[in-house]
Scaffold this motif. Structure first.
Motif, mmCIF file in Angstrom:
data_model
loop_
_atom_site.group_PDB
_atom_site.id
_atom_site.type_symbol
_atom_site.label_atom_id
_atom_site.label_comp_id
_atom_site.label_asym_id
_atom_site.label_seq_id
_atom_site.Cartn_x
_atom_site.Cartn_y
_atom_site.Cartn_z
ATOM 1 N N THR A 41 1.246 -1.109 0.096
ATOM 2 C CA THR A 41 0.316 0.087 -0.602
ATOM 3 C C THR A 41 0.767 0.915 -0.257
ATOM 4 O O THR A 41 0.138 2.231 -0.403
ATOM 5 C CB THR A 41 -1.477 -0.074 1.079
ATOM 6 N N SER A 42 2.049 1.244 0.404
ATOM 7 C CA SER A 42 3.181 3.288 0.114
ATOM 8 C C SER A 42 3.324 1.967 -1.371
ATOM 9 O O SER A 42 3.543 3.519 -1.905
ATOM 10 C CB SER A 42 4.327 2.070 1.151
ATOM 11 N N ALA A 60 0.632 4.074 -3.406
ATOM 12 C CA ALA A 60 0.128 5.462 -2.625
ATOM 13 C C ALA A 60 1.412 6.466 -3.843
ATOM 14 O O ALA A 60 1.230 7.371 -4.350
ATOM 15 C CB ALA A 60 0.172 5.467 -1.241
ATOM 16 N N ASN A 93 0.220 8.304 4.169
ATOM 17 C CA ASN A 93 -1.085 8.440 3.902
ATOM 18 C C ASN A 93 -2.141 8.600 4.411
ATOM 19 O O ASN A 93 -3.502 8.563 3.816
ATOM 20 C CB ASN A 93 -1.664 8.186 2.296
ATOM 21 N N THR A 125 -5.863 9.295 4.435
ATOM 22 C CA THR A 125 -6.932 8.722 4.363
ATOM 23 C C THR A 125 -7.582 8.620 5.473
ATOM 24 O O THR A 125 -9.393 8.703 5.399
ATOM 25 C CB THR A 125 -6.290 7.816 4.676
ATOM 26 N N ALA A 140 -6.250 6.792 -1.702
ATOM 27 C CA ALA A 140 -5.952 5.622 -2.934
ATOM 28 C C ALA A 140 -7.433 4.557 -2.268
ATOM 29 O O ALA A 140 -7.962 4.096 -1.314
ATOM 30 C CB ALA A 140 -4.897 4.904 -2.994
ATOM 31 N N ARG A 146 -6.456 7.314 -7.693
ATOM 32 C CA ARG A 146 -6.615 8.836 -6.634
ATOM 33 C C ARG A 146 -8.263 9.320 -6.753
ATOM 34 O O ARG A 146 -8.330 9.223 -7.460
ATOM 35 C CB ARG A 146 -5.723 9.940 -7.585
#
Length: 242
Positions: free
Chosen positions: A33-34, A37, A125, A129, A228, A238
């Motif tokens: 997930t990094s 982003a 993020n 989020t 995301a 995005r």
């Protein structure tokens, strides 16, 4: 708002109420997930997680997409990109769809199929989020840690605590015990997140295979302020920026 945490994808079914009716946030700090982003911040059209390796190859061919991800931490043969966030620069992925297949993160996304919405969250993020969840007035939030091979992963749990703690500042929220544990973990390590990532199993594995630099890419809170969100086709796009 009710906030719960599933400490691995396998814990989702055991969470009160399961994933149905929730706004789910999938968290795989090291590194899926990094990477999502970072890819979206670099102008990637979208990221489609696919857990099965051969299905990922097939989907990428059918869609004319880039193929990224890892097995054992490294890009499998024939992949265009690995799972290192720094490799998802504009020159590599801007304007392109990426099919991403990883060991843990892609599976966690699939575990959230019945959620009302699915976001990809990380330390990078976290605030963006949390803000998105508050703005849509989410009544139930489930933070789903990808974990590592079905086990709890400290890096994901800390990121869940970071997001949950931000929600506590922005909304009137009720927290389950797992969420409180995650917040406590983040608070204990907030001033040495690099130390936490270097000590956790995933971090030690990345260092052992020569990818210690990826830890630096994944540790900086709110450095990639991108929302995301998964669309109806399963693609993370995005949704906005802080």
């Amino acid at each position: 708002m009710r906030v719960d945490v599933a400490f691995s994808a396998e814990f989702v079914a055991a969470t009160d109420g399961g994933v149905a009716g929730s706004h789910a946030v999938v968290i795989d700090v090291l590194r899926a997930t990094s990477t999502i982003a970072r890819a979206l911040a670099a102008g990637c059209e979208g990221v489609l997680p696919v857990a099965d390796l051969e299905q990922a190859r097939s989907r990428a061919r059918a869609l004319g997409a880039l193929l990224g991800g890892e097995r054992g931490g490294l890009a499998p043969p024939g992949f265009d990109l690995g799972n290192s966030p720094r490799s998802y620069e504009p020159a590599a992925c801007a304007g392109r769809l990426v099919v991403l297949s990883t060991t843990n993160g892609s599976r966690a996304v699939e575990a959230c199929a019945r959620a009302d919405s699915v976001l990809a969250g990380s330390l990078l993020n976290a605030e963006a989020t949390a803000r998105a969840l508050v703005e849509r007035r989410a009544e139930r939030v489930l933070l789903v840690c990808a974990g590592r091979s079905g086990k709890v992963s400290a890096d994901d749990a800390a990121a869940a605590g970071c997001i949950a703690g931000t929600l506590a500042l922005r909304a009137a929220a009720e927290f389950g015990d797992a969420a409180r544990l995650a917040i406590a973990l983040f608070d204990a390590w907030r001033h040495d997140l690099a130390g936490l990532l270097s000590r956790c199993e995933a971090g030690r594995h990345l260092a052992a295979i020569g990818l210690a630099a990826d830890l630096e890419d994944c540790v900086h809170v709110d450095s990639v302020p991108v929302v995301a969100e998964r669309d109806e086709g399963g693609v993370f796009r995005r949704g906005g920026a802080a």
